[in-house]
Design a protein around this motif. Sequence first.
Motif, mmCIF file in Angstrom:
data_model
loop_
_atom_site.group_PDB
_atom_site.id
_atom_site.type_symbol
_atom_site.label_atom_id
_atom_site.label_comp_id
_atom_site.label_asym_id
_atom_site.label_seq_id
_atom_site.Cartn_x
_atom_site.Cartn_y
_atom_site.Cartn_z
ATOM 1 N N CYS A 98 -20.661 2.002 -7.738
ATOM 2 C CA CYS A 98 -19.075 2.177 -7.960
ATOM 3 C C CYS A 98 -18.778 3.688 -7.587
ATOM 4 O O CYS A 98 -19.289 4.703 -7.199
ATOM 5 N N SER A 99 -17.389 3.640 -7.416
ATOM 6 C CA SER A 99 -16.706 4.930 -7.089
ATOM 7 C C SER A 99 -16.755 6.252 -7.881
ATOM 8 O O SER A 99 -16.870 7.297 -7.702
ATOM 9 N N THR A 111 -15.070 10.480 1.366
ATOM 10 C CA THR A 111 -13.972 9.524 1.741
ATOM 11 C C THR A 111 -13.068 10.323 2.830
ATOM 12 O O THR A 111 -13.305 11.683 2.880
ATOM 13 N N ASP A 166 -5.600 4.995 7.529
ATOM 14 C CA ASP A 166 -6.921 5.245 7.166
ATOM 15 C C ASP A 166 -7.609 5.924 8.389
ATOM 16 O O ASP A 166 -8.647 6.501 8.303
ATOM 17 N N ASP A 215 -9.677 1.591 14.569
ATOM 18 C CA ASP A 215 -10.757 0.836 14.868
ATOM 19 C C ASP A 215 -10.406 -0.218 15.981
ATOM 20 O O ASP A 215 -9.712 -1.013 16.059
ATOM 21 N N ARG A 220 -3.185 1.109 4.961
ATOM 22 C CA ARG A 220 -2.844 0.535 3.663
ATOM 23 C C ARG A 220 -1.449 0.903 2.823
ATOM 24 O O ARG A 220 -0.781 1.714 3.220
ATOM 25 N N ASP A 229 -2.583 -1.651 -2.162
ATOM 26 C CA ASP A 229 -3.876 -1.753 -1.626
ATOM 27 C C ASP A 229 -4.771 -0.587 -1.805
ATOM 28 O O ASP A 229 -4.494 0.619 -1.537
ATOM 29 N N SER A 230 -5.734 -0.598 -2.575
ATOM 30 C CA SER A 230 -6.990 0.153 -2.742
ATOM 31 C C SER A 230 -7.993 0.162 -1.641
ATOM 32 O O SER A 230 -8.014 -0.760 -1.215
ATOM 33 N N PRO A 231 -8.464 1.433 -1.367
ATOM 34 C CA PRO A 231 -9.768 1.387 -0.205
ATOM 35 C C PRO A 231 -10.760 0.487 -0.497
ATOM 36 O O PRO A 231 -11.195 0.445 -1.672
ATOM 37 N N GLU A 232 -11.094 -0.091 0.435
ATOM 38 C CA GLU A 232 -12.069 -0.829 0.706
ATOM 39 C C GLU A 232 -12.570 -2.195 -0.106
ATOM 40 O O GLU A 232 -13.303 -3.047 0.396
ATOM 41 N N VAL A 233 -11.427 -2.521 -1.101
ATOM 42 C CA VAL A 233 -11.429 -3.648 -1.846
ATOM 43 C C VAL A 233 -10.113 -4.669 -1.733
ATOM 44 O O VAL A 233 -10.327 -5.575 -2.080
ATOM 45 N N GLU A 286 -5.659 -4.844 4.092
ATOM 46 C CA GLU A 286 -5.551 -3.652 5.038
ATOM 47 C C GLU A 286 -4.442 -4.244 5.861
ATOM 48 O O GLU A 286 -4.043 -5.223 5.968
#
Length: 448
Positions: free
Chosen positions: A13-14, A133, A378, A381, A388, A392-396, A399
């Motif tokens: 986890c974080s 991060t 972020d 790509d 985000r 919206d939280s990063p990674e979960v 996007e």
Amino acid sequence: MIKNRIDLITLGCSKNLVDSERLMGQLAACGYKMHHDPEDPKGEIVIVNTCGFIGDAKEESINTILGLTELKKRRKIGKIYVMGCLSERYREELLAEIPEIDRLYGKFDWKSVLSDLGHAWDENLRSSRYTTTPGHYAYVKISEGCNRMCAYCAIPIITGKLKSRAIEDILDEVKGLVEKGVHEIQLIAQDLTGYGIDRYGRYNIAELVEKIAQTPGVEWLRLHYAYPNDFPLDLLDVMNKYPNICKYLDIALQHAANPVLDRMLRRITKEETAALLAKIREAVPGIHLRTTFMVGFPGETEQDFEELKQFAAEQRFERMGAFAFSEEEGTYAANHYQDDVPADVKQARLDALMEMQQEISLKCQEEKVGKTLRVIIDRQDGEFYVGRTEFDSPEVDPEVLIPIESLPTQALAVDKSLEGHIALKIGKFYDVEITEATPYELMGVLKK
């Protein structure tokens, strides 16, 4: 193997990530060249920060260590150090089964890495972290441990009781991160809403969040891992008062059928949970709730599962994850219940729950089409900028994809990959009009 290089691999986890970043900051200050999660480890020391929460996480940690032992045999790396939750819980077993481990540290004695390398831990660097991060957001851990003692959870066994940090210490860390260019603070704890009860004699999360929100430079503040029982309602007033507190709350509910909640020792009923969720949505209009459910807990009947599905359907959580029960040694569930739900039934229930959630997620996402939302970028790509929203939280979480070809053109192209289109800045905020939606992504164009 490269001398004076230390590779650090973070699993889980974080909260683990924060520990890794603190250690890396200290090691970097001592002159070591730090690499985090390298694809090709080459350090004279490789440190693995392990997770030991559930079976899959433990397996990943073991496999990572075993992979490093092979690199060590081939002299691609030097020594292997292991720290974190898995080593805290299974110290003797790890040393016996994997003798290639050179040093082993638990969840809280990893600061000894410094002394074992001939250095002293510098408390003056406690707010200095080697952030892994993107530079515009960072995690801030406000406490360790948990007092809840849910039947299935090994975290209190590993980390002990709740230990809240002082408000002043947390604010110093936040200010230090802002000075480094961080705009978005992800506030994390095993039990966020329990913050302060051990140190101040009361739940003090509302005061802490308000002071962070008042800190200049904090443009977004996001809250992770609330607990529903004894929820401090004054937090909702603070969330609604400050526009830089994201309308987002991560609150793991685990189940909705009262017989299962009772066996889980959650100390809350379905009816009390529904009432709390109604209060949250009323107090913070537009809030997006992320939750987690567990299927296959001992004794869960088909009726219990259907009740969980019905609850999730009625609540329409904007963000939801789920996992199957995994028996953990030493927990109340392992000592008092039989793991009696077959693996195939667990998987079928998990699939059914997530399939239903996908439809709910799509409808929630489609409601954003045509709206203009504030988006933080972020990364770039390929042919898209990826960002985000405050929801919206990063990674979960989902996007927002902004096609580069949709951006205005400029006479002189600085970056050839953009083919004449203007460049967006990573870590900056933009107004984006949402044009399309999928369950887990939004498409948008820069608002003119």
